[in-house]
Design a protein around this motif. Structure first.
Motif, mmCIF file in Angstrom:
data_model
loop_
_atom_site.group_PDB
_atom_site.id
_atom_site.type_symbol
_atom_site.label_atom_id
_atom_site.label_comp_id
_atom_site.label_asym_id
_atom_site.label_seq_id
_atom_site.Cartn_x
_atom_site.Cartn_y
_atom_site.Cartn_z
ATOM 1 N N GLU A 84 0.573 -1.293 0.145
ATOM 2 C CA GLU A 84 -0.440 0.097 0.052
ATOM 3 C C GLU A 84 0.503 1.381 0.118
ATOM 4 O OE1 GLU A 84 -3.934 1.254 0.184
ATOM 5 O OE2 GLU A 84 -3.118 -0.495 0.034
ATOM 6 N N ARG A 85 2.409 1.589 0.566
ATOM 7 C CA ARG A 85 2.605 2.537 1.103
ATOM 8 C C ARG A 85 3.447 2.717 -0.437
ATOM 9 N NH1 ARG A 85 3.987 0.066 5.950
ATOM 10 N NH2 ARG A 85 5.222 -0.783 5.408
ATOM 11 N N VAL A 86 4.319 1.787 -1.043
ATOM 12 C CA VAL A 86 4.359 1.512 -2.522
ATOM 13 C C VAL A 86 3.595 1.789 -3.659
ATOM 14 C CG1 VAL A 86 5.850 0.466 -4.337
ATOM 15 C CG2 VAL A 86 6.286 0.168 -2.070
ATOM 16 N N ALA A 87 2.215 1.780 -3.385
ATOM 17 C CA ALA A 87 1.442 2.207 -3.988
ATOM 18 C C ALA A 87 0.885 3.826 -4.383
ATOM 19 C CB ALA A 87 0.413 1.221 -4.379
ATOM 20 N N PHE A 88 1.763 4.490 -2.866
ATOM 21 C CA PHE A 88 0.829 5.477 -2.705
ATOM 22 C C PHE A 88 1.959 6.705 -3.167
ATOM 23 C CE2 PHE A 88 0.274 9.159 0.392
ATOM 24 C CZ PHE A 88 -0.490 9.792 0.119
ATOM 25 N N LEU A 89 3.011 6.039 -2.876
ATOM 26 C CA LEU A 89 4.438 6.925 -3.554
ATOM 27 C C LEU A 89 4.442 6.749 -4.749
ATOM 28 C CD1 LEU A 89 7.413 7.517 -3.374
ATOM 29 C CD2 LEU A 89 7.813 5.060 -3.059
ATOM 30 N N LEU A 90 3.697 5.972 -5.404
ATOM 31 C CA LEU A 90 3.720 6.048 -6.559
ATOM 32 C C LEU A 90 2.477 7.778 -7.329
ATOM 33 C CD1 LEU A 90 3.877 2.673 -8.265
ATOM 34 C CD2 LEU A 90 5.531 4.372 -9.762
ATOM 35 N N ARG A 91 1.838 6.573 -6.407
ATOM 36 C CA ARG A 91 0.521 8.189 -6.853
ATOM 37 C C ARG A 91 0.704 9.514 -6.609
ATOM 38 N NH1 ARG A 91 -5.152 7.930 -3.090
ATOM 39 N NH2 ARG A 91 -5.630 10.348 -3.867
ATOM 40 N N ALA A 92 2.146 10.065 -5.787
ATOM 41 C CA ALA A 92 2.468 11.013 -5.657
ATOM 42 C C ALA A 92 3.598 11.143 -6.179
ATOM 43 C CB ALA A 92 3.603 10.737 -3.997
ATOM 44 N N LEU A 93 4.118 10.106 -6.680
ATOM 45 C CA LEU A 93 5.920 11.335 -7.803
ATOM 46 C C LEU A 93 4.917 11.135 -9.275
ATOM 47 C CD1 LEU A 93 8.469 7.884 -6.988
ATOM 48 C CD2 LEU A 93 8.524 10.162 -6.940
ATOM 49 N N LEU A 94 3.251 10.530 -9.618
ATOM 50 C CA LEU A 94 2.634 10.960 -10.909
ATOM 51 C C LEU A 94 2.559 12.404 -10.832
ATOM 52 C CD1 LEU A 94 1.407 7.334 -11.390
ATOM 53 C CD2 LEU A 94 2.333 8.813 -13.152
ATOM 54 N N SER A 95 1.323 12.666 -9.254
ATOM 55 C CA SER A 95 1.025 13.906 -8.979
ATOM 56 C C SER A 95 1.363 14.850 -8.725
ATOM 57 C CB SER A 95 0.153 13.752 -7.739
ATOM 58 O OG SER A 95 -0.832 12.880 -7.527
ATOM 59 N N PHE A 96 3.233 14.838 -8.331
ATOM 60 C CA PHE A 96 4.016 15.888 -7.873
ATOM 61 C C PHE A 96 5.279 14.889 -9.047
ATOM 62 C CE2 PHE A 96 1.686 16.015 -4.313
ATOM 63 C CZ PHE A 96 0.985 16.737 -4.025
ATOM 64 N N SER A 97 5.054 15.866 -10.330
ATOM 65 C CA SER A 97 6.012 14.985 -11.212
ATOM 66 C C SER A 97 7.278 15.886 -11.832
ATOM 67 C CB SER A 97 5.514 14.081 -13.187
ATOM 68 O OG SER A 97 4.965 15.721 -13.511
ATOM 69 N N THR A 98 6.875 17.208 -11.449
ATOM 70 C CA THR A 98 7.745 17.736 -11.353
ATOM 71 C C THR A 98 9.223 17.945 -9.888
ATOM 72 O OG1 THR A 98 7.028 19.982 -10.744
ATOM 73 C CG2 THR A 98 6.688 19.553 -12.877
ATOM 74 N N ASP A 99 8.874 17.488 -8.554
ATOM 75 C CA ASP A 99 9.018 17.335 -7.828
ATOM 76 C C ASP A 99 9.970 16.832 -7.235
ATOM 77 O OD1 ASP A 99 9.792 19.940 -7.348
ATOM 78 O OD2 ASP A 99 7.794 20.369 -6.129
ATOM 79 N N THR A 100 10.065 15.433 -7.767
ATOM 80 C CA THR A 100 10.317 13.725 -7.578
ATOM 81 C C THR A 100 11.051 13.572 -6.232
ATOM 82 O OG1 THR A 100 11.415 13.243 -9.815
ATOM 83 C CG2 THR A 100 8.729 12.611 -10.297
ATOM 84 N N ASP A 101 12.116 13.983 -7.183
ATOM 85 C CA ASP A 101 13.496 14.545 -6.392
ATOM 86 C C ASP A 101 13.058 14.361 -4.392
ATOM 87 O OD1 ASP A 101 15.516 13.303 -7.225
ATOM 88 O OD2 ASP A 101 16.023 14.900 -7.765
ATOM 89 N N ALA A 102 12.150 15.073 -4.040
ATOM 90 C CA ALA A 102 11.035 15.876 -2.990
ATOM 91 C C ALA A 102 10.913 14.574 -2.633
ATOM 92 C CB ALA A 102 10.998 17.399 -2.838
ATOM 93 N N VAL A 103 9.740 14.339 -3.888
ATOM 94 C CA VAL A 103 8.546 12.723 -3.008
ATOM 95 C C VAL A 103 10.160 12.224 -2.518
ATOM 96 C CG1 VAL A 103 6.971 11.641 -3.670
ATOM 97 C CG2 VAL A 103 6.698 14.076 -4.405
ATOM 98 N N LEU A 104 10.817 11.650 -2.724
ATOM 99 C CA LEU A 104 11.459 10.398 -2.830
ATOM 100 C C LEU A 104 12.418 10.679 -1.401
ATOM 101 C CD1 LEU A 104 12.679 9.159 -6.382
ATOM 102 C CD2 LEU A 104 11.226 8.051 -4.734
ATOM 103 N N ALA A 105 12.900 11.916 -1.369
ATOM 104 C CA ALA A 105 13.384 11.929 -0.106
ATOM 105 C C ALA A 105 12.854 12.315 1.254
ATOM 106 C CB ALA A 105 13.737 13.775 -0.432
ATOM 107 N N SER A 106 11.423 12.704 0.862
ATOM 108 C CA SER A 106 10.399 12.028 1.662
ATOM 109 C C SER A 106 10.015 10.752 2.250
ATOM 110 C CB SER A 106 9.186 13.159 1.970
ATOM 111 O OG SER A 106 9.815 14.908 1.622
ATOM 112 N N TYR A 107 10.175 9.521 1.536
ATOM 113 C CA TYR A 107 9.621 8.941 1.913
ATOM 114 C C TYR A 107 10.806 8.040 2.599
ATOM 115 C CZ TYR A 107 7.729 4.102 0.695
ATOM 116 O OH TYR A 107 6.563 3.181 0.806
ATOM 117 N N SER A 108 9.948 7.582 4.177
ATOM 118 C CA SER A 108 10.999 6.932 4.962
ATOM 119 C C SER A 108 10.435 4.779 4.721
ATOM 120 C CB SER A 108 10.323 7.213 5.894
ATOM 121 O OG SER A 108 10.315 8.520 6.405
#
Length: 215
Positions: A84-108
């Motif tokens: 579930e967490r990985v699927a939500f990470l994908l959703r965030a990466l697609l939603s904020f496609s210009t800020d993917t580095d920030a999204v990944l940095a926030s993922y624990s």
């Protein structure tokens, strides 16, 4: 159905550099085909690009704000299971496609699967970003799919292949819930349902199809 590689070959062997004609050869609408690509990155001298939209002429994708970061971290912290967490990470990466580095940095990451997923997504996003510097590569990346979607969907399919069998159904169900509205991911999910003969996946088939239908 025409395989997407046939379009790639067609573009590579085309005897034109006209961006409007290349978009049409790829089966796209020239007006919207180059969204996400900056006008300055293309050789457009002498070409008619009236009515065509480029990255610097349309609204950029949403930025990953501090509010988004807090909500994202809170969900990841409380969500279970790991699929579930990985699927939500994908959703965030697609939603904020210009800020993917920030999204990944926030993922624990809490599990080996999550570490592998985050590393795979980071790798394909960064390597593909470099390739976009070339016009032909940018066009190939956009055949059929928006940019982030085009690189993340195959990486997700590879993750599925390497998952232990007992997690595959859970992962597909989580994907159906969070990114089942995205064409490439919907196609990935439906393909896995049709081609994977495992009771671990088929046990979740009804719930997966119900989640897809809800979009």
């Amino acid at each position: 159905m025409t395989h997407w590689l046939e379009k790639v070959v067609l573009l590579l062997t085309a005897d034109t550099t006209d961006v409007r004609k290349l978009a049409e050869l790829a089966g796209g609408n020239p007006k919207t085909f180059y969204r996400g690509i900056r006008r300055a990155d293309l050789e457009l001298e002498g070409q008619n690009v009236d009515g065509m939209e480029f990255e610097d002429e349309i609204d950029a994708s949403p930025r990953f704000t501090e509010t988004d970061r807090a909500a994202f971290a809170r969900y990841v912290f409380t969500a279970s299971p790991k699929e579930e967490r990985v699927a939500f990470l994908l959703r965030a990466l697609l939603s904020f496609s210009t800020d993917t580095d920030a999204v990944l940095a926030s993922y624990s990451t809490a599990t080996m699967f999550e570490e592998r997923a985050a590393a795979a997504f980071r790798t394909v996003l960064r390597s593909s970003s470099k390739r976009r510097a070339e016009q032909t590569e940018m066009i190939i990346a956009r055949v059929g799919d928006p940019y982030a979607e085009a690189v993340l969907a195959p990486a997700t399919g590879s993750l599925f292949t390497h998952l232990v069998a007992s997690s595959r159904g859970k992962f597909m169900l989580a994907l159906a819930k969070h990114v089942g509205n995205v064409p490439s991911f919907r196609n990935l999910i439906e393909t896995k349902l049709d081609q994977t003969y495992s009771h671990h996946l088929l046990d979740h088939e009804a719930a997966i199809r119900q989640a897809l239908a809800a979009h």
